[in-house]
Design an enzyme around this catalytic site. Structure first.
Site, PDB file in Angstrom:
ATOM      1  N   ARG A  13     -10.612 -11.421   1.192  1.00 13.77           N
ATOM      2  CA  ARG A  13     -11.486 -12.431   0.574  1.00 13.77           C
ATOM      3  C   ARG A  13     -10.830 -13.804   0.605  1.00 13.77           C
ATOM      4  NH1 ARG A  13     -11.534  -8.865  -4.768  1.00 13.77           N
ATOM      5  NH2 ARG A  13     -11.158  -7.323  -3.130  1.00 13.77           N
TER       6      ARG A  13
ATOM      7  N   LYS B 247       0.828  -1.200   0.000  1.00 11.37           N
ATOM      8  CA  LYS B 247       0.000   0.000   0.000  1.00 11.37           C
ATOM      9  C   LYS B 247       0.873   1.264   0.000  1.00 11.37           C
ATOM     10  CE  LYS B 247      -4.044  -1.881   2.454  1.00 11.37           C
ATOM     11  NZ  LYS B 247      -5.065  -1.676   1.414  1.00 11.37           N
TER      12      LYS B 247
HETATM   13  N1  BES Z   1      -8.345  -3.864   3.975  1.00  7.29           N
HETATM   14  C1  BES Z   1      -8.468  -3.423   2.637  1.00  7.29           C
HETATM   15  C2  BES Z   1      -9.763  -2.651   2.385  1.00  7.29           C
HETATM   16  C3  BES Z   1      -9.909  -1.320   3.083  1.00  7.29           C
HETATM   17  C4  BES Z   1      -9.560  -0.156   2.431  1.00  7.29           C
HETATM   18  C5  BES Z   1     -10.442  -1.234   4.351  1.00  7.29           C
HETATM   19  C6  BES Z   1      -9.727   1.062   3.052  1.00  7.29           C
HETATM   20  C7  BES Z   1     -10.602  -0.008   4.986  1.00  7.29           C
HETATM   21  C8  BES Z   1     -10.246   1.147   4.319  1.00  7.29           C
HETATM   22  C9  BES Z   1      -8.442  -4.611   1.677  1.00  7.29           C
HETATM   23  O1  BES Z   1      -7.668  -5.682   2.073  1.00  7.29           O
HETATM   24  C10 BES Z   1      -7.877  -4.111   0.386  1.00  7.29           C
HETATM   25  O2  BES Z   1      -6.741  -3.751   0.378  1.00  7.29           O
HETATM   26  N2  BES Z   1      -8.684  -4.116  -0.682  1.00  7.29           N
HETATM   27  C11 BES Z   1      -8.269  -3.670  -1.949  1.00  7.29           C
HETATM   28  C12 BES Z   1      -8.695  -4.680  -2.994  1.00  7.29           C
HETATM   29  C13 BES Z   1      -8.121  -4.470  -4.350  1.00  7.29           C
HETATM   30  C14 BES Z   1      -6.632  -4.728  -4.322  1.00  7.29           C
HETATM   31  C15 BES Z   1      -8.796  -5.406  -5.325  1.00  7.29           C
HETATM   32  C16 BES Z   1      -8.904  -2.310  -2.229  1.00  7.29           C
HETATM   33  O3  BES Z   1     -10.065  -2.105  -1.837  1.00  7.29           O
HETATM   34  O4  BES Z   1      -8.233  -1.449  -2.758  1.00  7.29           O
HETATM   35 MN    MN Z   2      -5.634  -5.458   1.511  1.00  6.86          MN
END
Ligand code: BES
Ligand code: MN
Ligand code: ZN
Length: 505
Positions: free
Chosen positions: A359, A285
């Site tokens: 997921r 990230k």
């Molecule tokens: N934990 C995150 C989702 C999230 C984002 C929670 C912001 C709270 C605040 C999740 O694991 C994630 O990183 N999701 C990605 C998925 C993508 C890579 C397909 C996302 O939402 O960007």
């Molecule tokens: Mn994630």
């Protein structure tokens, strides 16, 4: 180290019979509907104070709007030195959420005053037409939640000074109901505070092993059965997805099972995403995106809180809590983009992004739930940024393969103020995660990101199932009357309400 959670609120809440204006406390809390004259208990206080509340209304200083407060000094006219009047808003459409907000607003003001003891009336049981039991629950619950502070890491605690709250009811025939409501409100308030504590602790502290210890501890204090699978146990079981997500971290993954009630029968199963820190893994990230990712175990925290609440309330039905706990980190042992994972259900998943890890761990947890032949399964997960884009911070996304379960959840959401909004699970979203080399891939790209994530989960739910995407609701950046900034504890009250409704229908 290791205070698993504190009983943050050492607030003693009692229901007593009497007239509010005769109570001896630092502050008396009464209320007013917008555009109304003081009546009932508020009217009695107004009279005892020589019509001070009426005067404030007549001068336009106080209108009874939601969030508005009026502080009066009593100069010996009654035993209590101060009176706080809280606005309830328009009488039309008054509901439990506004009762909770009124109680939360009052607690906020009392906190700023440094009040040690207070006596309050119930909000909206007169002209507002709320039944006494839920109204009493609302005041107890919201008071505990509004007084919550997380100061484990401060040298000087900021905790609230309020230690004694009396709920004063004049009608002695309503005391039993009020006491039942307070008992329920306390159980839910405390369980939500447990969830908040778990979320607010940093990821360096709350590791998968910490979550497992918290679950074991909960089993001891609340008479639940607990089983924990270690990293080795997970591999033997065949949870290839959970193992893969956890393998980049020195903090090994865990799978946690908590059980309440009878050992047999079709249970209600709660499943929580327990990513104790989500760095994104090798699909790392950004500097901004990684902040608050200690809260990526909010689904797990909700499940722990709900299990505590159903146990504390002595629910008769069988309830099972499942938590998939792992830390998502980049390292030479981490899983990688292009890897193909074999899940517990036997289905394979091609990795597009290691940041779509929630997921993956849920796929294994949902497959595990099958062995219970569940009556219904509800999973909670801070799953997608896309859900935050769609709904902001004002509702959790709801996905379901069963309309009846969806409706029950929507009703529980209305009742608890933990709002849900149903989003689609159309077959087209499943096509978006078709893979060239595996049964599916773990990202469907940007369009409808919350729905494609849910479509992957649906592959592993061969029973009545609902998924709550709490990415936008688990963490609060702007304080509300009974939600301070930080971990919200979202889902605890909702899941418990669902279980209570289920047991009584
Ligand atoms: N934990 C995150 C989702 C999230 C984002 C929670 C912001 C709270 C605040 C999740 O694991 C994630 O990183 N999701 C990605 C998925 C993508 C890579 C397909 C996302 O939402 O960007
Ligand atoms: Mn994630
Ligand atoms: Zn995540």
């Amino acid at each position: 180290m290791t205070t698993y959670y504190r009983t943050t609120n050492v607030m003693d809440i009692k229901v007593i019979q009497g007239a509010i204006q005769k109570q001896d406390a630092d502050v008396l809390v009464v209320n007013l509907f917008a555009g109304a004259r003081p009546g009932g208990a508020t009217g009695a206080v107004d009279q005892a104070l020589g019509d001070q509340i009426s005067a404030a209304i007549d001068l336009g200083d106080f209108e009874g709007k939601v969030g508005q407060t009026l502080l009066l000094y009593t100069h010996g006219q009654i035993p209590a030195p101060r009176v706080l009047v809280v606005g309830l808003g328009e009488q039309e459409g008054f509901d439990l959420e506004r009762a909770r907000r009124a109680a939360g607003t009052a607690i906020g003001t009392l906190g700023r005053l440094g009040t040690k003891s207070a006596a309050t009336i119930l909000h909206g049981t007169g002209a507002g037409n709320l039944p006494v039991e839920p109204a009493a629950q609302a005041v107890a619950e919201a008071s505990l939640l509004a007084a919550y502070r997380f100061d484990e890491y401060r040298s000087r605690p900021q905790s609230q000074s309020l230690t004694k709250l009396h709920i004063v009811e004049f009608d002695s025939t309503k005391l039993r109901e009020a006491r039942r409501g307070v008992r329920r409100g306390r159980a839910l308030g405390e369980a939500t505070c447990l969830a908040r504590d778990l979320v607010n602790h940093p990821g360096g502290e709350v590791t998968p092993a910490y979550l497992a210890r918290a679950a074991r501890r909960l089993a001891k204090t609340h008479d639940l059965r607990c089983r924990v699978f270690s990293a080795k146990g997970l591999a033997e079981l065949g949870m290839g997805a959970l193992v893969a997500v956890g393998q980049g971290s020195a903090n090994n993954p865990r799978f946690i099972v908590l059980e309440h009630g009878p050992r047999r029968g079709k249970p209600l199963v709660f499943v929580g995403k327990g990513i104790t820190f989500d760095s994104g893994g090798l699909s790392l990230k950004s500097v901004e995106g990684i902040r608050t990712m200690k809260a990526d175990m909010s689904g797990a925290a909700a499940v722990l809180g709900a299990m505590q609440a159903v146990a504390a309330l002595g629910l008769k039905r069988r309830v099972v809590g499942l938590i998939a706990a792992a830390e998502n980190m980049p390292s030479s042992t981490a899983f990688r983009p292009d890897d193909v994972l074999r899940t517990l259900a036997g289905k394979t998943i091609e990795i597009v992004s290691t940041d779509a890890e929630g997921r993956l761990v849920l796929a294994d947890a949902l497959a595990y739930a099958t062995r219970y032949e569940p009556a219904a399964v509800v999973d909670l997960a801070t799953l997608t940024g896309a859900c935050v884009t769609a709904l902001g911070h004002h509702a959790s996304g709801l996905f379901a393969n069963d309309d009846d379960l969806a409706d029950r959840l929507l009703a529980a959401g209305e009742q608890t103020g933990e709002r849900l909004w149903r989003l689609p699970l159309w077959p087209e979203y499943r096509e978006q995660i078709d893979s060239d080399i595996a049964d599916m891939k773990n990202s469907g790209g940007r369009p409808a990101g919350a729905s494609t994530a849910a479509a992957l989960l649906a592959e592993f739910a061969d029973y009545s199932w609902a998924h709550l995407d709490i990415a936008g609701t688990a963490w609060c950046t702007k304080a509300k009357p009974y939600v301070p900034r930080g971990g919200v504890g979202v889902g605890v009250r909702l899941l418990t309400q669902l279980a209570l409704d289920w047991s009584s229908s």
